[in-house]
Write a protein that holds these residues in place. Structure first.
Motif, PDB file in Angstrom:
ATOM      1  N   GLN A  90       1.017   5.469  -0.237  1.00  0.00           N
ATOM      2  CA  GLN A  90       0.014   6.661  -0.030  1.00  0.00           C
ATOM      3  C   GLN A  90       1.086   7.687   0.280  1.00  0.00           C
ATOM      4  N   ASP A  91       0.894   8.971  -0.454  1.00  0.00           N
ATOM      5  CA  ASP A  91       1.762  10.042  -0.422  1.00  0.00           C
ATOM      6  C   ASP A  91       3.537   9.464  -0.681  1.00  0.00           C
ATOM      7  N   GLN A 104     -16.166   4.773   2.335  1.00  0.00           N
ATOM      8  CA  GLN A 104     -15.700   6.150   1.712  1.00  0.00           C
ATOM      9  C   GLN A 104     -16.607   7.311   2.280  1.00  0.00           C
ATOM     10  N   SER A 162       1.030  -1.270  -0.098  1.00  0.00           N
ATOM     11  CA  SER A 162       0.090  -0.168  -0.013  1.00  0.00           C
ATOM     12  C   SER A 162       0.750   1.087   0.088  1.00  0.00           C
ATOM     13  N   LEU A 201       5.262   3.785   1.930  1.00  0.00           N
ATOM     14  CA  LEU A 201       4.792   2.689   1.429  1.00  0.00           C
ATOM     15  C   LEU A 201       4.489   1.814   2.807  1.00  0.00           C
ATOM     16  N   LYS A 208      -5.328  -3.312   4.675  1.00  0.00           N
ATOM     17  CA  LYS A 208      -6.050  -1.861   4.438  1.00  0.00           C
ATOM     18  C   LYS A 208      -5.664  -0.732   5.486  1.00  0.00           C
ATOM     19  N   ARG A 209      -5.738   0.348   4.860  1.00  0.00           N
ATOM     20  CA  ARG A 209      -5.173   1.558   5.760  1.00  0.00           C
ATOM     21  C   ARG A 209      -6.550   1.958   6.000  1.00  0.00           C
TER      22      ARG A 209
END
Length: 183
Positions: free
Chosen positions: A33-34, A159, A31, A37, A73-74
């Motif tokens: 993000q920005d 979400q 995963s 990882l 999952k984050r």
């Protein structure tokens, strides 16, 4: 165990000659993000930070993991890793790249997918529908409620306060995610 770096490729993709192994024969889930990882595998969960000058990810935190990992999952400040045996390991990722194991929970039902919203865990449990648990204590699951709508819940995600559930018989369902009961 080999430790190395991942070198970012150019616009045409990553050249195999420019990629050095970060780990060998262990990582299976990733995963990003920005510029951070997180990856998990058979025995390890690790984080790495992208070094723009060197154009590579550099490992920062490496922790033991009772895997092998099946899914990760984050959710906000949490990283949750599901092992192939079904246990869920909760990590505090609020200070990435540092991570801290908060606890390991062991759901007692079969499930095909999970997601976390705040301190609530949602499990897609097939013909048992969607089950909701309180996970404020990350080592213990407290059952809250369930919904038999959808008929056969196989996947879910959250979400913006909405829980989306895939029923492979009747389609996509939408629930409010949070403190209110599943209806």
């Amino acid at each position: 165990l080999a430790i190395g770096v991942i070198v970012a490729g150019n616009a045409r993709g990553i050249s195999p000659s420019r990629v050095a192994p970060l780990f060998t024969n262990d990582l299976s889930i990733l995963s990003a993000q920005d510029s951070v990882l997180v990856a998990a595998g058979d025995r390890t969960i690790m984080s790495a930070v992208f070094d723009g000058a060197a154009r590579q990810f550099v490992p920062r935190a490496i922790e033991d993991f009772a895997g092998p990992a099946a899914r990760m999952k984050r959710a906000g400040p949490l990283v949750v890793v599901q092992s192939v045996a079904g246990s869920l390991s909760f990590y505090d990722a609020s200070a990435l790249p540092a991570m801290e194991l908060l606890g390991i929970a062991h759901p007692t039902v079969d499930y095909s997918d999970f997601t976390v919203v705040g301190d609530k865990l949602y499990l897609a449990c097939g013909f048992q529908g969607v089950r909701r648990y309180d996970v404020s204590n990350h080592s213990s699951l407290t059952f809250l409620d369930s919904s038999l709508i959808p008929v056969h819940a196989v996947a879910l995600t959250a979400q913006s306060g909405t829980l989306l559930v895939v029923d492979d018989y009747t389609g996509l369902y939408q629930f409010h995610a949070g403190d209110s009961a599943l209806v």
